[in-house]
Design an enzyme around this catalytic site. Structure first.
Site, PDB file in Angstrom:
ATOM      1  CG  HIS A 108      -2.067  -0.788   1.308  1.00 15.99           C
ATOM      2  ND1 HIS A 108      -2.461  -1.460   2.443  1.00 15.99           N
ATOM      3  CD2 HIS A 108      -3.001  -1.057   0.359  1.00 15.99           C
ATOM      4  CE1 HIS A 108      -3.589  -2.120   2.188  1.00 15.99           C
ATOM      5  NE2 HIS A 108      -3.928  -1.897   0.933  1.00 15.99           N
TER       6      HIS A 108
ATOM      7  CB  CYS B   1      -3.035   1.306   7.747  1.00 19.89           C
ATOM      8  SG  CYS B   1      -1.566   0.512   8.256  1.00 19.89           S
TER       9      CYS B   1
HETATM   10  N1  ARG Z   1      -3.278  -7.191   7.063  1.00 17.04           N
HETATM   11  C1  ARG Z   1      -3.762  -6.003   6.425  1.00 17.04           C
HETATM   12  C2  ARG Z   1      -3.793  -6.211   4.907  1.00 17.04           C
HETATM   13  O1  ARG Z   1      -2.967  -6.893   4.391  1.00 17.04           O
HETATM   14  C3  ARG Z   1      -2.923  -4.828   6.790  1.00 17.04           C
HETATM   15  C4  ARG Z   1      -3.407  -3.531   6.209  1.00 17.04           C
HETATM   16  C5  ARG Z   1      -2.572  -2.355   6.594  1.00 17.04           C
HETATM   17  N2  ARG Z   1      -3.054  -1.194   5.974  1.00 17.04           N
HETATM   18  C6  ARG Z   1      -2.341  -0.315   5.267  1.00 17.04           C
HETATM   19  N3  ARG Z   1      -2.966   0.695   4.783  1.00 17.04           N
HETATM   20  N4  ARG Z   1      -1.082  -0.459   5.033  1.00 17.04           N
HETATM   21  O2  ARG Z   1      -4.621  -5.726   4.204  1.00 17.04           O
END
Ligand code: ARG
Length: 288
Positions: A174, A270
């Site tokens: 992300h 997040c």
């Molecule tokens: N386990 C979650 C996923 O893989 C973690 C999300 C973290 N969010 C972020 N915006 N980086 O989707």
């Protein structure tokens, strides 16, 4: 008005599947009760730090069986009272969509939001779409989780400029894992996580004096995934060098132990979603 931040009650949080390279279901299941307690303590400390810096935190319930709802940054893009609700890439997270849609509808009924619409593309919310208030634009990531098709939809929906930053790896899946827009106009970012095209676009828009390069250790510690509130930067335990570099720019760095969430590949940014972001009022030109 005080900043308004959404967080999700961590009661249903655990690490039980692997949809990004950081996730450690083995480490979670080695001590589920201890990890659950540590997660609650870390979440509570983050909420307290955000409130101490003047923001109002609204907590929504999670859903049983949807442990990653604790990362509401992935639930929507919010600007000017409009929530553009996500469509998740992975089946494991798609079950979050009805829970988040209901939560955003409730916020609309309360008058916190004006409009709730679900996006017609695969897109994982503010995790891949970061508002740059000073420049009046969205930095939009695409790659492992969000489709490039989302960028023009976001631009049209909000009537704002978007700059697309394709992501270079599965590891920084992300945009918010490798990119943070700070209130003074600086961008904290981890260069290897962005494609050459993304780096070119970034450097075209942001002068070098405002670019702060994170090290590999900073990125691996999830220190780029930060919540900036006024002069404070709330972040997973930063190393001394990052702390000093941000301090020199005038920021007060608040480091927290968010390790139970790093086991899922997430940290401060997040675990939150800003609800009150606004675009600058349009300039009125004096043309007759
Ligand atoms: N386990 C979650 C996923 O893989 C973690 C999300 C973290 N969010 C972020 N915006 N980086 O989707």
């Amino acid at each position: 008005m005080a900043a308004q931040i959404l967080m999700t009650d961590p009661a249903h949080y655990r690490v039980g599947y692997e949809i990004n390279p950081w996730m450690r279901p083995d480490a979670w299941s080695a001590d589920p009760a201890g990890n659950g307690r540590a997660a609650l303590a870390a979440w509570t400390a983050l909420k307290a730090a955000i409130e101490e810096h003047g923001a109002r935190v609204r907590v929504i319930p999670g859903l049983a069986g949807q442990p990653d709802m604790v990362f509401p940054a992935n639930a929507a893009i919010v600007l000017d009272g409009k929530a553009l609700v996500s469509r998740f890439r992975c089946a494991e997270r798609r079950g979050e969509e009805p829970g988040f849609l209901a939560a955003f509808q409730a916020l609309k009924a309360e008058g916190v939001l004006d409009q709730v619409v679900q996006i017609d593309a695969v897109q994982e919310g503010a995790g891949d779409c970061i508002w740059d208030a000073g420049r009046g634009l969205f930095w939009v990531g695409d790659g492992p989780r969000s489709s490039p098709d989302a960028a023009p939809i976001i631009a049209r929906h909000f009537g704002q400029e978007v700059v697309r930053l394709p992501l270079a790896s599965e590891r920084y899946y992300h945009l918010d894992t490798c990119f943070c827009s700070l209130p003074g106009g600086e961008i904290l970012y981890y260069p290897p996580a962005l494609t050459p095209e993304a780096l070119r676009r970034l450097r075209d828009v942001v002068p070098a004096t405002l670019l702060i390069e994170a090290t590999q250790a900073d990125a691996e510690g999830f220190c780029v995934n930060a919540v900036a509130l006024g002069g404070a930067i709330i972040v997973a335990r930063p190393g001394p060098d990052l702390k000093r570099r941000l301090g020199e720019r005038g920021y007060r760095v608040v480091g927290l132990d968010l390790s139970p969430f790093i086991l899922s590949g997430g940290a401060a940014f997040c675990m939150t979603l800003r609800l009150d972001l606004e675009s600058a009022p349009a300039l009125v030109t004096a043309n007759p």
